[in-house]
Design an enzyme around this catalytic site. Structure first.
Site, PDB file in Angstrom:
ATOM      1  N   GLU A   1       0.694  -1.154  -0.020  1.00 24.17           N
ATOM      2  CA  GLU A   1      -0.072  -0.040  -0.103  1.00 24.17           C
ATOM      3  C   GLU A   1       0.724   1.130   0.054  1.00 24.17           C
ATOM      4  OE1 GLU A   1      -3.001   0.025   2.702  1.00 24.17           O
ATOM      5  OE2 GLU A   1      -4.241  -1.510   2.106  1.00 24.17           O
TER       6      GLU A   1
ATOM      7  N   GLU B   1      -5.404  -8.316   0.405  1.00 21.61           N
ATOM      8  CA  GLU B   1      -6.104  -7.847   1.539  1.00 21.61           C
ATOM      9  C   GLU B   1      -7.566  -7.620   1.134  1.00 21.61           C
ATOM     10  OE1 GLU B   1      -4.722  -4.730   4.067  1.00 21.61           O
ATOM     11  OE2 GLU B   1      -3.022  -5.342   4.024  1.00 21.61           O
TER      12      GLU B   1
HETATM   13  C1  FCB Z   1      -4.532  -1.896   5.135  1.00 22.82           C
HETATM   14  C2  FCB Z   1      -3.361  -2.183   5.739  1.00 22.82           C
HETATM   15  C3  FCB Z   1      -3.460  -3.217   6.787  1.00 22.82           C
HETATM   16  C4  FCB Z   1      -4.347  -3.180   7.585  1.00 22.82           C
HETATM   17  C5  FCB Z   1      -6.026  -2.914   6.926  1.00 22.82           C
HETATM   18  C6  FCB Z   1      -6.994  -2.948   7.737  1.00 22.82           C
HETATM   19  O1  FCB Z   1      -4.792  -0.591   4.828  1.00 22.82           O
HETATM   20  O2  FCB Z   1      -2.471  -2.640   4.604  1.00 22.82           O
HETATM   21  O3  FCB Z   1      -2.112  -3.336   7.248  1.00 22.82           O
HETATM   22  O4  FCB Z   1      -4.473  -1.875   8.583  1.00 22.82           O
HETATM   23  O5  FCB Z   1      -5.655  -1.749   6.106  1.00 22.82           O
END
Ligand code: FCB
Length: 442
Positions: free
Chosen positions: A167, A349
């Site tokens: 990210e 994610e």
């Molecule tokens: C993302 C992050 C991760 C976690 C999730 C909820 O932005 O990569 O570390 O905090 O959100």
């Protein structure tokens, strides 16, 4: 067993975590502070004054956590290496004890039949390097390349899946323009410099990994979310357009297409040197997508770039931490990425936050998470049917953990962690996920 959509048999199922959010052991065996250790000590930056000092104590409980992964039937586990644990001063002075920890983790994963996916950077820059300028300094790309080489040489015999960064836009925007993350700077120029230097570091990382790890499969993880004006005014539309560049485009476009998007290209020019764009655009093997829901943007003159976070329409469904639930936006994002970047996609994610508690019956009932994961998995399957080349899915997260500025107040795990006793309890969603994996493989 619930009804699950049919997935290709070779689709990969995993879970993600990150070092600072789960490891704890902040001072164990020679680890030195990173920028998040320092940020947590600034008054009022993290809810409840929480920090990752202990977190889930995964540093000392790793075997138990790998056993949990195996019990869920995970095929892959994405973790990050803590740069300040393996190089406490950021460069030079290798900490063998820190490196050993990841040796043990990788070996344990492989013995358990779980493929390690190693992310080099999930936001925890060594404080010593920040003190030398951090990402505002062009030198940081070289420091990162040396760190990547150390990890590649040490783990490359066993780890074949490598991730340069997690990210990019979250830690650069919130670290340098809107002070919601470490190092908490608010400065347009430093933000632009950080964007370019992180892009250079990514390119340098790809080069190092290609050279040092035979057969490496390399990707980067981008958070991509459609940016919608909170209300349809000219000001909000302009705010949304600039945020869209900073959030969705300033890393993917140069890394994959070889150029910055228009507004940023003009602003960033003073920091770009001859040859940089080719260095940044070294080819990768896949596109990592982190996605939760759309963003609503509004004009906000109090913020350094004139945009701020708006609210979702009042009737939108949200999950426990207030984020909007829009599975169609996930499907559309997967298709947009497929069409724009033409790379295989791995969802690195996706998940749902809440304030889950252990019930008197000893279980953790989290129907909201099962519901969210069900509809988001169905949306992903739809995108695949419509042509998006999605190869795998990692739930965020294996464990409840330190959720950055929200501290321990927001729980995203499929496994509950009691932050007093550190006891782990699988939630109902963990069983649901294990069933989904089993059904997908059947
Ligand atoms: C993302 C992050 C991760 C976690 C999730 C909820 O932005 O990569 O570390 O905090 O959100």
């Amino acid at each position: 067993m619930a009804e699950f959509p049919a997935f290709p048999k070779d689709f990969l199922w995993g879970a993600s975590t990150s070092a600072y959010q789960i490891e704890g052991g902040a001072e164990a065996d020679g680890r030195a502070p990173g920028i998040w250790d320092s940020f947590c000590r600034l008054k009022g930056r993290v809810d409840n004054g929480d920090s990752g000092d202990v977190a889930c104590d995964h540093y000392h409980r790793m075997p138990e956590d790998v056993a949990l992964m195996a019990s869920l039937g995970l095929q892959a586990y994405r973790f990050s290496v803590s740069w300040p644990r393996v190089l406490p001063r950021g460069r030079g002075g290798v900490n063998e004890a820190g490196l050993d920890f990841y040796d043990r983790l990788i070996d344990r994963l492989l013995e358990s039949g779980i493929e390690p996916w190693l992310c080099l950077y999930h936001w925890d820059l060594p404080q010593a390097l920040h003190d030398l300028g951090g990402w505002s300094s062009r030198d940081c790309a070289g420091w990162y390349a040396d760190y990547a080489a150390l990890c590649a040489k040490r783990y490359g015999d066993r780890v074949k899946r490598w991730i340069t960064f997690n990210e990019f836009s979250v830690f650069t925007l919130f670290g340098y323009a809107i002070p919601w993350a470490a190092p908490g700077i608010v400065d347009r120029t430093q933000h632009l410099r950080a964007i370019h230097h992180v892009n250079l570091a990514h390119g340098a990382g790809v080069e190092v990994l290609r050279d040092l790890v035979p057969g490496a499969s390399i990707g980067a993880i981008h958070n991509r979310q459609v940016v919608i004006p909170e209300t349809d005014t000219a000001e909000n539309r302009a705010a949304a357009a600039l945020l869209d560049e900073h959030w969705n485009l300033v890393f993917c476009d140069p890394q994959i297409l070889g150029h910055y998007p228009p507004q940023t290209a003009a602003a960033i020019e003073p920091f770009v040197q001859a040859g940089d764009m080719a260095r940044i655009a070294r080819p990768v093997d896949w596109f990592g997508l982190n996605h939760y829901g759309p963003i609503f943007a509004k004009t906000d003159p109090t913020r350094v770039w004139g945009y701020g976070w708006g609210d979702a329409p009042p009737d939108s469904p949200t999950h426990g931490v207030g984020w909007a639930i829009f599975p169609d936006a996930f499907r559309d994002e997967l298709l947009t990425i497929h069409n724009r970047y033409r790379l295989p996609i791995v969802v690195t994610e996706n998940g749902c936050g809440g304030s889950d508690v252990v019930s008197p019956d000893g279980a953790v009932h989290d129907p909201h998470r099962i519901n969210y994961l069900t509809i988001y998995n169905a949306a992903m399957r739809d995108a695949m049917r419509q042509g998006a080349d999605v190869r795998g899915y990692f739930v965020w997260s294996l464990l409840d953990n330190f959720e950055w500025g929200s501290g321990y107040g927001q729980r995203f795990g499929v496994v509950h962690v009691d932050f007093q006793t550190l006891a782990r309890t699988s939630k109902d969603s963990a069983r649901w996920y294990a069933d989904l994996i089993r059904a997908a493989k059947a």
